[in-house]
Enzyme design. Structure first.
Site, short mmCIF file in Angstrom:
data_model
loop_
_atom_site.label_atom_id
_atom_site.label_comp_id
_atom_site.label_asym_id
_atom_site.label_seq_id
_atom_site.Cartn_x
_atom_site.Cartn_y
_atom_site.Cartn_z
CB THR A 1 26.13 -16.67 -52.46
OG1 THR A 1 26.75 -18.27 -52.61
CG2 THR A 1 27.21 -16.10 -51.72
CE LYS B 1 29.62 -19.40 -51.65
NZ LYS B 1 30.42 -20.28 -52.40
CE LYS C 1 26.39 -13.52 -55.53
NZ LYS C 1 25.49 -14.66 -55.41
CG LEU D 1 16.38 -17.66 -56.11
CD1 LEU D 1 15.33 -16.90 -55.25
CD2 LEU D 1 15.71 -18.12 -57.40
N PRO D 2 20.20 -16.07 -57.85
CG PRO D 2 20.26 -15.28 -60.06
CD PRO D 2 19.30 -15.89 -58.96
#
Ligand code: NAD
Length: 293
Positions: free
Chosen positions: A96, A171, A246, A65-66
């Site tokens: 992420t 990440k 983001k 998912l975003p």
């Protein structure tokens, strides 16, 4: 082979789910966008009309998912998966997101007796399609080991970074470095072009010199140098500027928490934010070169 629910079939999730089908797993999919569901059912996936319908009865639930708020929406709350699931799948969140949210959701899962790992990926859409992603995972080692056979259907490098949230920390460190490499590569190429060099020739020179890096190797930001790169396709993503903004926000928040100095990451974040504000959020992140012209 396993029964897998896959939720979130965007640029990354779609090809990852296809690879699970090709590896022989039984895959049930859900996305808010029906066209994306159709693309997967055309290739043999089962369609579900909600995340819960996809997940119930599955042995593994994978989300791609975003951002953190989407992950919380799917898993938490009275109508979230954790409250409503009647089975006990192993949960793998590949989105992420910030490490705090990853820990919060994993701890809520644990309260329901469910195992969960955070497993964000690196490699981009090309690696998602080729099944060569790198997974960086956080959670108990025995849960990571149970997830490995499914992850191996989508990636070739499987890392256990540490406890819950550690995959997300790895990440954001990686993506902060990626943003610096991409902006640095873009400005070097543009400097060369502004001074009369051919971008392809300059790329070949730097690839064989000390400036060699991932952006030059597989993701050249200068249009026309690399046929398969988003730069040669009007910067269609790929990995959107919005998502890089983001991720850099997550990196800077983590840096604030740990009092870490991240001057290069801060500079990259300012460049990407300005690029987004000019209306380029949906372009691939290599389009930062256009901001340097
Ligand atoms: P995307 O926007 O293309 O896909 C996200 C999908 O999630 C969309 O199809 C959307 O409809 C779906 N979705 C959102 N909320 C949902 C819900 N409640 N239920 C079901 N589906 C829902 O994004 P992407 O590029 O696939 O990236 C996904 C994640 O992977 C992000 O966290 C991103 O940072 C990360 N990532 C992306 C790349 C890349 O190159 N694109 C590389 C590594 C990691």
């Amino acid at each position: 082979m396993a029964k897998v629910a896959f939720i979130g079939l965007g640029n990354m999730g779609g090809p990852m789910a296809v690879n699970l089908l090709e590896a022989g797993h039984e895959v049930t999919v859900f996305d808010l966008v029906s066209d994306l569901m159709q693309q997967l059912t055309d290739q043999g996936a089962n369609a579900a009309d909600s995340a819960l319908a996809a997940a119930d009865g599955a042995e593994f639930v994978i989300t791609m998912l975003p951002a953190g708020r989407h992950v919380e929406m799917v898993y938490l709350g009275d109508s979230g998966l954790l409250a409503c699931l009647e089975s006990s799948p192993l949960i793998i969140d590949c989105s992420t997101i910030d490490a705090q949210t990853a820990k919060k959701v994993a701890s809520a899962a644990s309260e329901q007796g469910l195992d969960m790992i955070d497993a964000p990926v690196s490699g981009g859409v090309a690696a998602a399609k080729a099944g060569t992603l790198s997974f960086m995972c956080g959670g108990a080692e025995k849960v990571f080991n149970r997830a490995k056979p499914v992850l191996a259907g989508m990636g070739k490098n499987l890392f256990h970074a540490g406890s819950s949230g550690a995959g997300q920390t790895a990440k954001i460190c990686n993506n902060m470095l990626l943003s610096v490499l991409m902006t640095g590569t873009a400005e070097a190429l543009q400097l060369g072009v502004d001074n009369g060099l051919d971008p392809g020739v300059l790329s070949d020179i730097m690839l064989a010199s000390s400036g060699r890096n991932w952006a030059l190797e597989v993701y050249n930001p200068y249009p026309g140098v690399m046929d398969a790169a988003p730069s040669s396709h009007q910067y269609q993503p790929g990995f959107m500027v919005d998502l890089m903004v983001k991720d850099l926000g997550l990196a800077l928040s983590a840096a604030l928490e740990s009092s870490s100095s991240v001057p290069m990451g801060s500079a990259a974040r300012n460049l990407y934010m300005a690029h987004k504000k000019k209306g380029h959020g949906k372009l691939d992140f290599s389009s930062i070169l256009q901001a340097l012209k």
